[in-house]
Structure formats: structure tokens, C-alpha cells
Design an enzyme around this catalytic site. Structure first.
Site, PDB file in Angstrom:
ATOM      1  CG  HIS A 414      -2.258   0.632   0.945  1.00  0.00           C
ATOM      2  ND1 HIS A 414      -2.488   1.485  -0.110  1.00  0.00           N
ATOM      3  CD2 HIS A 414      -3.440   0.559   1.605  1.00  0.00           C
ATOM      4  CE1 HIS A 414      -3.737   1.905  -0.095  1.00  0.00           C
ATOM      5  NE2 HIS A 414      -4.339   1.361   0.942  1.00  0.00           N
ATOM      6  CG  ASP A 418      -2.754   4.983  -4.356  1.00  0.00           C
ATOM      7  OD1 ASP A 418      -2.113   4.902  -3.288  1.00  0.00           O
ATOM      8  OD2 ASP A 418      -2.667   5.937  -5.152  1.00  0.00           O
TER       9      ASP A 418
END
Length: 442
Positions: A414, A418
Site C-alpha cells: 500500500h 493505491d
């Protein structure tokens, strides 16, 4: 008669040390030239160490799980000739090389052989052992027979029997010279155990077995700890209708077409189609095919797509790598996956074949479950997890129809990817797998 010291040889690959993962011999074994003495591990490749001479094992210089430097003494042999040790200087090589530190006295417990050189010479267990409990750890009625920290005296055969029975030899009183423990002492100790430990039915088991992580299992633990401690994972699960793909795959497998070079084309599984779908999806989102150097803060985005295929082997999980998947068609991908899987299972995969991946596929096949949370193969930024395929009723707007369905459970770093980009990537793979003809369109 003389003695010959065997040092850990240079196993190549530029390494300075290796982990001892297996002894194939024990003290007292007679070995011949080229007999495999031990196995060491570098990265995820295992290297066997053969004996250069005939002789009898006198000393083993490391325990399973120890890290040994290249050039360190690991075995001492009694040989028929003068050997390579000067007379009167137990550990000084006669070759003129720098002498190693004095070797410690033999340690029978350092050996943990799984393939003894002379299995017929291992002392047989006493007949009474069949009725003895296999996991008993009890002190004698009079308490510990020796002071704390004192090492019990016993032969390797007695130690092996005690290990199999789960007995701490420090609690066994020996009747031999200097308190040496014999087979009869050990069997008498076992016979004093409570009847409940040997009888049928339910019984308490308070034993605790300490298992040291060694070899591949230790490396897997280190790799997973690194990945989970550094990478904030986000997992995205999507359902895929693979009915059309399975029909196409079955039709292609029925054709006995010949590949380049005259060989028959390999059998196609789901993986080659998924690999080709990933190649097409990465062309639209090249950031998914990256390695993240989190210490330097640099993303290394690769043009070549090197897909790791997580594979379970008898030794543990390894990840052989299909290099340059972007340049392979489905049959070439299938052939390479089959070749690498066989090399991984047989333990013959090279370091190059087990490294260099830029993105990974993990699959448990029929055991894949409905959904999983795959751990990213650090320092990659994405891993695609394949769950099991099953027939499910699917509503088509007017009725329920049977369709072959499969979930993809995929994790992403992450910090780099995204959630929206992860979803777009998986949706692109979904579209290609559900309309498999698109996989073959350039």
C-alpha cells in the site's frame, strides 16, 4: 594410521558461510570416498559435502542449524595413511596452511543423521522397548541423580534411544564406571514410569518438544517476518468466471500439436493463462512490476516480467521464477513452469532459478479455499493468489445457471500501490480470463 580433517569447501556463489542443515553420518561410521557426509544451504540451494577419502568418523564439528564459515573444520576422520594432520599436533594440517584452532573433544550429540553410512551397525533397540512410552520425561523417585549442569555419560546409541523416548538423561542414574548410563539403566528408568503413561485409553501428555528452525524453514520464517514487518498489505478479492477459460483449455489440451523442435506441446493448466493475462495487465500498469527498496526510497520498475511461482516442496515453500514471461506464449509458459516445479521438488533448482522475480503467483490448487491473504514476496509490490475452482449457481438475469467460478485473492504494497490501482489491475485480469480469446490478441 593417521587423521584427515575435512573443511567446509567453497560452495560457490561468492558466499562466505553456509548453514548446516543435515548430517548423513555419525561418529563411528566407516565412510568411503565420495560418501555424502553433510548438506549445507546457501540462500535456498542445498549443497552436499562428500568425503574426499576413506576413513572412520572421529569428530563432527557443528550441529544442525549452525552457520559455518568456508574453510572451517567440519569432520575429522581416521584414515589408513598419514592423513593431513601432523603427528602429535591433533589439529594442525600437514599441508602448510594456517592451522585451525584446536578441535574440541568429540560430541556424539552433534550428529543428527538421517542417512547413516552403515545403518546395519546401529545397535538394535532392546526387545522391551516396544512396550515403553515414546514421550516420557520423568525424574527418578530419588530426584536428579547428578548436580545441575553436569553432563551425563552415555553412548550415542543410548542417547538416540533416550531421544526417541523423550527422556532427559540428566534424570537417569547410571550404574557404569563414573556413572555412565547404559541401556539397562535407561530401560529401568522407563519401567518405573506410571502405568497411565503406558496403558491404553486417555492419558495426559505434558511433554514439550523444542524444534529448532533450520535450513529452508528458517529462511522462510525470516522472509515472511521481513515482509510482514515492513510492507503494509492491502488484499483485494475478486470472483472470476472461468467457465469459458476451462472449455478453451480442455479443447487445446485435446490437440496433440507439436511445438518448435519437434517436442509435443505441454499440458496447459490455469497458470499459463493467468501469467499471460498478468503480462497484458502489467503493460497498462507497469508500476505493478516493481521492486521497492524501502531503505533507499526507490522503486525499481522493471521492463522484463519475471513471475515467481510459489511451490510447495517436501522441504518447504520455494519460489522458482519464470524469467521474461512477456516473451513467452502460453505453451512456453506451461513448459517452463513444469520444468521449474520438477527442479524445485527434486531439490536441483539453482540459485538463479530461485531468485530474480518481480511479481509472484501463489496457488494452493484444490486446497486454495474461498479466499486467502497472501504475503508479498519482499521486495516485490504485488502477489496474485489463486483460490480453488468450484461449480456455483450464478444468476444470469432470468435464472440460475451452473458456472465454474474461482476467486483471486491478491495483496499489494500500500506504500506503492493505491487501492484503486489494485482494483483496476485485478479487473483487467478478470476481463482477460473471462474472455480468454483476448489473451491471444496482440
Amino acid at each position: 594410521m593417521g587423521e584427515h580433517i575435512i573443511k567446509l569447501p567453497d560452495v560457490g556463489e561468492g558466499v562466505a558461510e553456509a548453514e548446516l542443515v543435515e548430517w548423513h553420518v555419525k561418529i563411528g561410521d566407516i565412510v568411503r570416498e565420495d560418501t555424502v557426509l553433510a548438506a549445507v544451504m546457501t540462500d535456498k540451494a542445498t549443497v552436499e559435502i562428500p568425503s574426499p577419502v576413506d576413513g572412520e568418523i572421529l569428530w563432527l564439528g557443528a550441529e544442525i542449524g549452525d552457520t559455518v564459515a568456508i574453510g572451517s573444520p567440519i569432520v575429522r576422520l581416521k584414515v589408513a595413511d598419514d592423513g593431513n594432520v601432523k603427528a602429535g599436533k591433533e589439529a594442525e594440517p600437514a599441508t602448510g596452511a594456517e592451522p585451525p584452532a584446536r578441535l574440541p573433544s568429540p560430541k556424539p550429540e552433534a550428529a543428527s543423521p538421517r542417512k547413516p553410512a552403515r545403518p546395519a551397525e546401529i545397535p538394535a533397540k532392546p526387545a522391551s522397548s516396544s512396550s515403553a512410552p515414546k514421550t516420557v520425561t520423568r525424574s527418578s523417585a530419588s530426584g536428579a541423580p547428578r548436580p545441575e549442569g553436569e553432563k551425563p555419560l552415555a553412548s550415542p546409541a543410548v542417547r538416540l534411544r533416550a531421544k526417541e523416548a523423550g527422556v532427559d538423561l540428566r534424570q537417569v542414574a547410571g550404574t557404569g564406571p563414573a556413572g555412565r548410563i547404559g541401556h539397562e539403566d535407561l530401560e529401568a528408568f522407563l519401567a518405573r514410569g506410571p502405568q497411565a503413561a503406558r496403558g491404553p485409553g486417555l492419558a495426559r501428555d505434558d511433554t514439550v518438544e523444542d524444534i529448532k528452525l533450520v535450513g529452508l524453514r528458517r529462511k522462510i520464517a525470516e522472509k515472511m517476518t521481513l515482509s510482514k514487518s515492513r510492507i503494509p498489505h492491502i488484499t483485494y478479492v475478486e470472483e472470476i468466471d472461468v467457465t469459458a477459460l476451462e472449455e478453451l483449455r480442455a479443447a487445446l489440451n485435446k490437440e496433440k500439436r507439436v511445438a518448435k523442435g519437434g517436442a509435443e506441446r505441454p499440458k496447459l493448466t490455469l497458470l499459463p493463462f493467468l501469467m499471460r493475462a498478468m503480462v497484458k495487465a502489467i503493460a497498462d500498469q507497469p508500476q505493478l512490476n516493481s521492486l521497492f527498496d524501502d531503505e533507499a526510497g526507490i522503486i525499481h520498475q522493471h521492463g522484463g516480467i519475471h513471475i515467481g511461482i510459489a511451490a510447495q516442496t517436501p522441504s518447504g515453500l520455494v519460489v522458482p521464477v519464470v524469467k521474461h514471461a512477456e516473451a513467452r506464449d502460453v505453451w512456453d509458459c506451461a513448459a517452463e513452469v513444469a520444468r521449474l516445479a520438477e527442479a524445485a521438488k527434486s531439490g536441483t533448482a539453482t540459485r538463479d532459478e530461485l531468485s530474480g522475480s518481480t511479481i509472484t503467483i501463489t496457488s494452493l490448487g484444490a486446497m486454495g479455499g474461498i479466499a486467502t491473504t497472501p504475503v508479498i514476496n519482499h521486495p516485490e509490490v504485488a502477489i496474485i493468489g489463486v483460490n480453488k475452482m468450484m461449480m456455483r449457481p450464478v444468476w444470469d438475469g432470468t435464472q440460475f445457471i451452473p458456472r465454474k467460478m474461482m476467486n483471486l485473492s491478491s495483496s499489494f504494497d500500500h506504500r506503492v500501490i493505491d487501492g484503486w490501482d489494485a482494483a483496476v489491475f485485478i479487473q483487467r485480469i478478470k476481463a482477460l480470463l473471462e474472455t480468454p480469446a483476448l489473451i491471444f490478441v496482440d
